[in-house]
Design a protein around this motif. Sequence first.
Motif, PDB file in Angstrom:
ATOM      1  N   ARG A 163       6.632  39.281   7.372  1.00  0.00           N
ATOM      2  CA  ARG A 163       7.411  39.739   8.522  1.00  0.00           C
ATOM      3  C   ARG A 163       7.560  41.259   8.643  1.00  0.00           C
ATOM      4  N   ILE A 165      16.652  36.546   6.204  1.00  0.00           N
ATOM      5  CA  ILE A 165      15.314  35.959   6.115  1.00  0.00           C
ATOM      6  C   ILE A 165      15.327  34.478   5.750  1.00  0.00           C
ATOM      7  N   GLY A 166      16.407  34.006   5.140  1.00  0.00           N
ATOM      8  CA  GLY A 166      16.433  32.605   4.767  1.00  0.00           C
ATOM      9  C   GLY A 166      17.716  32.228   4.064  1.00  0.00           C
ATOM     10  N   GLU A 186       7.574  35.973   2.327  1.00  0.00           N
ATOM     11  CA  GLU A 186       8.141  35.973   3.683  1.00  0.00           C
ATOM     12  C   GLU A 186       8.388  37.413   4.164  1.00  0.00           C
ATOM     13  N   SER A 206      14.807  27.485   2.587  1.00  0.00           N
ATOM     14  CA  SER A 206      14.277  27.451   3.943  1.00  0.00           C
ATOM     15  C   SER A 206      14.331  28.842   4.558  1.00  0.00           C
ATOM     16  N   PHE A 207      13.328  29.150   5.375  1.00  0.00           N
ATOM     17  CA  PHE A 207      13.318  30.400   6.115  1.00  0.00           C
ATOM     18  C   PHE A 207      13.674  30.161   7.589  1.00  0.00           C
ATOM     19  N   ARG A 261       8.735  33.218  -3.031  1.00  0.00           N
ATOM     20  CA  ARG A 261       8.588  32.801  -1.634  1.00  0.00           C
ATOM     21  C   ARG A 261       9.274  33.783  -0.684  1.00  0.00           C
ATOM     22  N   SER A 262      10.394  34.365  -1.100  1.00  0.00           N
ATOM     23  CA  SER A 262      11.076  35.359  -0.270  1.00  0.00           C
ATOM     24  C   SER A 262      10.234  36.624  -0.145  1.00  0.00           C
TER      25      SER A 262
END
Length: 156
Positions: free
Chosen positions: A154, A83-84, A150, A15-16, A146-147
């Motif tokens: 950002r 970040i998450g 993200e 999750s972020f 996914r990171s």
Amino acid sequence: MYRFFDYYHNEVHLSFEDHPFSTNPKHVWVICRYENKWLLTKHSDRGYEFPGGKVEANETAVAAAIREVKEETGGIVETINYIGQYKVAGKERTIVKNIYYAIISELIKQEGYFETYGPILLDEIPEGVQKDRRYSFIMKDEVLQRSLMEIKKRFL
């Protein structure tokens, strides 16, 4: 929230959002940039990976992240952003790990690098990293991809 299975077929939740699994996680992972390159380390057993590790007693997760970057790469953190977080439901225990994005201001050559062979700089994370034996299992599941998405959304 994303759900998938890692390299070892453990269930992973990513999750972020702000600390969805634990406000006091015991592990950290730091995706680092130094001079517009990705800064990884070569772990003595696992291969190339971003720095990270365990949060020590009386240490915050962010302090652990900064320490791990220094120990494993010689990198001095200029900025660091949460970040998450992800949770791995392993066969023996569950691990919760904060993910950070850090900009490194300088690399200091060290006599030794804790559990690693020191810094590795890459222009890009290669396509097909999942099948590349030089890379750690930590780099081979959806947490990395996914990171990175993200971070690009950002910060880049």
